[in-house]
Design an enzyme around this catalytic site. Structure first.
Site, PDB file in Angstrom:
ATOM      1  N   ASN A  11       0.856  -1.191   0.000  1.00  0.00           N
ATOM      2  CA  ASN A  11       0.000   0.000   0.000  1.00  0.00           C
ATOM      3  C   ASN A  11       0.889   1.238   0.000  1.00  0.00           C
ATOM      4  O   ASN A  11       1.436   1.605   1.032  1.00  0.00           O
ATOM      5  CB  ASN A  11      -0.919  -0.004   1.235  1.00  0.00           C
ATOM      6  CG  ASN A  11      -1.737   1.272   1.302  1.00  0.00           C
ATOM      7  OD1 ASN A  11      -1.979   1.916   0.284  1.00  0.00           O
ATOM      8  ND2 ASN A  11      -2.164   1.636   2.502  1.00  0.00           N
ATOM      9  N   LYS A  13       0.014   4.291  -0.474  1.00  0.00           N
ATOM     10  CA  LYS A  13      -0.669   5.527  -0.038  1.00  0.00           C
ATOM     11  C   LYS A  13      -0.416   6.618  -1.082  1.00  0.00           C
ATOM     12  O   LYS A  13      -0.410   6.329  -2.275  1.00  0.00           O
ATOM     13  CB  LYS A  13      -0.189   5.943   1.349  1.00  0.00           C
ATOM     14  CG  LYS A  13      -0.167   4.774   2.333  1.00  0.00           C
ATOM     15  CD  LYS A  13       0.180   5.195   3.711  1.00  0.00           C
ATOM     16  CE  LYS A  13       0.390   3.963   4.567  1.00  0.00           C
ATOM     17  NZ  LYS A  13       0.006   4.130   5.929  1.00  0.00           N
ATOM     18  N   HIS A  96      -9.493   1.474   4.306  1.00  0.00           N
ATOM     19  CA  HIS A  96      -8.240   1.715   5.036  1.00  0.00           C
ATOM     20  C   HIS A  96      -8.514   2.726   6.151  1.00  0.00           C
ATOM     21  O   HIS A  96      -9.310   3.655   5.976  1.00  0.00           O
ATOM     22  CB  HIS A  96      -7.155   2.226   4.089  1.00  0.00           C
ATOM     23  CG  HIS A  96      -5.801   2.227   4.712  1.00  0.00           C
ATOM     24  ND1 HIS A  96      -5.382   3.224   5.569  1.00  0.00           N
ATOM     25  CD2 HIS A  96      -4.778   1.342   4.639  1.00  0.00           C
ATOM     26  CE1 HIS A  96      -4.161   2.944   5.982  1.00  0.00           C
ATOM     27  NE2 HIS A  96      -3.765   1.805   5.435  1.00  0.00           N
ATOM     28  N   GLU A  98      -6.965   5.201   7.144  1.00  0.00           N
ATOM     29  CA  GLU A  98      -6.748   6.613   6.762  1.00  0.00           C
ATOM     30  C   GLU A  98      -7.955   7.145   6.006  1.00  0.00           C
ATOM     31  O   GLU A  98      -8.314   8.316   6.138  1.00  0.00           O
ATOM     32  CB  GLU A  98      -5.452   6.737   5.947  1.00  0.00           C
ATOM     33  CG  GLU A  98      -4.230   6.560   6.838  1.00  0.00           C
ATOM     34  CD  GLU A  98      -3.016   5.987   6.128  1.00  0.00           C
ATOM     35  OE1 GLU A  98      -2.975   5.999   4.882  1.00  0.00           O
ATOM     36  OE2 GLU A  98      -2.100   5.522   6.839  1.00  0.00           O
ATOM     37  N   GLU A 168      -5.669  -4.440  10.596  1.00  0.00           N
ATOM     38  CA  GLU A 168      -4.663  -3.392  10.757  1.00  0.00           C
ATOM     39  C   GLU A 168      -4.955  -2.574  12.018  1.00  0.00           C
ATOM     40  O   GLU A 168      -5.757  -1.625  11.979  1.00  0.00           O
ATOM     41  CB  GLU A 168      -4.685  -2.451   9.549  1.00  0.00           C
ATOM     42  CG  GLU A 168      -4.355  -3.133   8.245  1.00  0.00           C
ATOM     43  CD  GLU A 168      -3.649  -2.181   7.290  1.00  0.00           C
ATOM     44  OE1 GLU A 168      -2.515  -2.483   6.915  1.00  0.00           O
ATOM     45  OE2 GLU A 168      -4.217  -1.126   6.971  1.00  0.00           O
ATOM     46  N   GLY A 174       2.256   2.719  10.519  1.00  0.00           N
ATOM     47  CA  GLY A 174       3.208   3.808  10.327  1.00  0.00           C
ATOM     48  C   GLY A 174       3.879   4.281  11.605  1.00  0.00           C
ATOM     49  O   GLY A 174       4.502   5.334  11.634  1.00  0.00           O
ATOM     50  N   SER A 213       3.258  -1.753  10.434  1.00  0.00           N
ATOM     51  CA  SER A 213       4.710  -1.753  10.654  1.00  0.00           C
ATOM     52  C   SER A 213       5.361  -3.110  10.378  1.00  0.00           C
ATOM     53  O   SER A 213       6.279  -3.526  11.099  1.00  0.00           O
ATOM     54  CB  SER A 213       5.036  -1.256  12.072  1.00  0.00           C
ATOM     55  OG  SER A 213       4.604   0.095  12.221  1.00  0.00           O
TER      56      SER A 213
HETATM   57  C1  PEP Z   1      -0.751   0.507   5.810  1.00  0.00           C
HETATM   58  O1  PEP Z   1      -0.619   1.552   5.202  1.00  0.00           O
HETATM   59  O2  PEP Z   1      -1.769  -0.174   5.621  1.00  0.00           O
HETATM   60  C2  PEP Z   1       0.288   0.072   6.741  1.00  0.00           C
HETATM   61  C3  PEP Z   1       0.160  -1.054   7.368  1.00  0.00           C
HETATM   62  O3  PEP Z   1       1.370   0.931   6.879  1.00  0.00           O
HETATM   63  P1  PEP Z   1       2.759   0.578   7.638  1.00  0.00           P
HETATM   64  O4  PEP Z   1       3.224  -0.750   7.120  1.00  0.00           O
HETATM   65  O5  PEP Z   1       3.664   1.700   7.276  1.00  0.00           O
HETATM   66  O6  PEP Z   1       2.454   0.521   9.106  1.00  0.00           O
END
Ligand code: PEP
Length: 251
Positions: A11, A13, A96, A98, A168, A174, A213
């Site tokens: 992803n 973003k 997601h 976000e 998630e 992040g 992460s």
């Molecule tokens: C994500 O954007 O869905 C995500 C898991 O980001 P990260 O791996 O940076 O935590």
């Protein structure tokens, strides 16, 4: 052990121009193990066409990061499933955190988007997860149950197994903080149980990913958990070497 092919989804973003997308793929695609897990690249809309073209001779597939549920209409700034299909896109990330947090994506809208994606032939990757306050106040189970039940309410039982779900935890996205293997397994097992209450067959077939992460150093342990069938990767998927190492960890 059920035979579920793992999925590693990148992803990106709002990162990478078309030129940066092409540079990434030129370095990443030759590193793809053969055979190996499914790999899905999710770039921003402007890079989708180029990503589809560059992935065409590889095992990697391409997904969008959002989609409107209507095929067309007066929805300024939105993109529909037929428009994604025309580009050769295979799937779409929906819900997601976000998008839920910054763009008001609601469970009601997701309940319409999921069947629309499936009807169009796009593989949806539905994201669910609790925030830190909710985890600290023991609301994780309730939040996941509400999101799964609401978002998948109008997906017919026969199609449930075609959805990919990404657990998630928002506090891990992040932040560099990863869920412990116990936390990830517990949440993914709960999600599989919720799917089982609607369809035993779908519960066996459905792929449930962990996201938050994921890095080359922790991927193997997380992806190796009994109810975790891969990972949705944000930050570490921006680097071709790191993402290739994560794919290797699932191979
Ligand atoms: C994500 O954007 O869905 C995500 C898991 O980001 P990260 O791996 O940076 O935590």
């Amino acid at each position: 052990m059920p035979d579920r092919t793992p999925i590693l989804a990148a992803n990106w973003k709002m990162h990478k121009t078309i030129e940066e997308t092409e540079r990434f793929l030129a370095e990443f695609l030759p590193k793809l193990p053969e055979p190996g897990p499914e790999v899905v690249i999710c770039p921003p809309f402007p890079s989708l066409k180029s990503a589809v073209e560059h992935c065409a001779q590889s095992r990697a597939r391409v997904a969008a990061q959002n989609m409107h549920e209507e095929p067309e209409g007066a929805f300024t700034g939105e993109v529909s499933a037929p428009m994604l299909l025309e580009l050769g896109v295979d799937g779409v990330v929906l819900g997601h955190s976000e998008r839920r947090q910054y763009f008001g994506e609601s469970d009601e809208a997701l309940a319409r988007k999921l069947p629309a994606a499936l009807r169009a032939g796009l593989e949806p990757i539905l994201c669910v997860g609790e925030n830190e306050t909710q985890r600290d106040s023991d609301e994780t189970e309730g939040i996941l149950t509400r999101q799964i039940e609401a978002d998948l309410a109008d997906v017919p039982e026969d199609n449930l197994g075609e959805v990919v779900i990404a657990y998630e935890p928002i506090w891990a996205i992040g932040t560099g903080r990863t869920a412990t293997p116990e936390q990830a397994q517990e949440a993914c097992e709960l999600i599989r149980g919720l799917i089982e209450s609607r369809s035993g067959g779908a519960a066996v077939a459905i792929r449930i990913l962990y996201g938050g992460s994921v890095k080359p150093g922790n991927a193997a342990e997380l992806i190796g958990l009994p109810d975790v069938d891969g990972a949705l990767v944000g930050g570490a998927s921006l680097d071709p070497g790191d993402f290739a190492a994560i794919v290797d960890a699932a191979t």
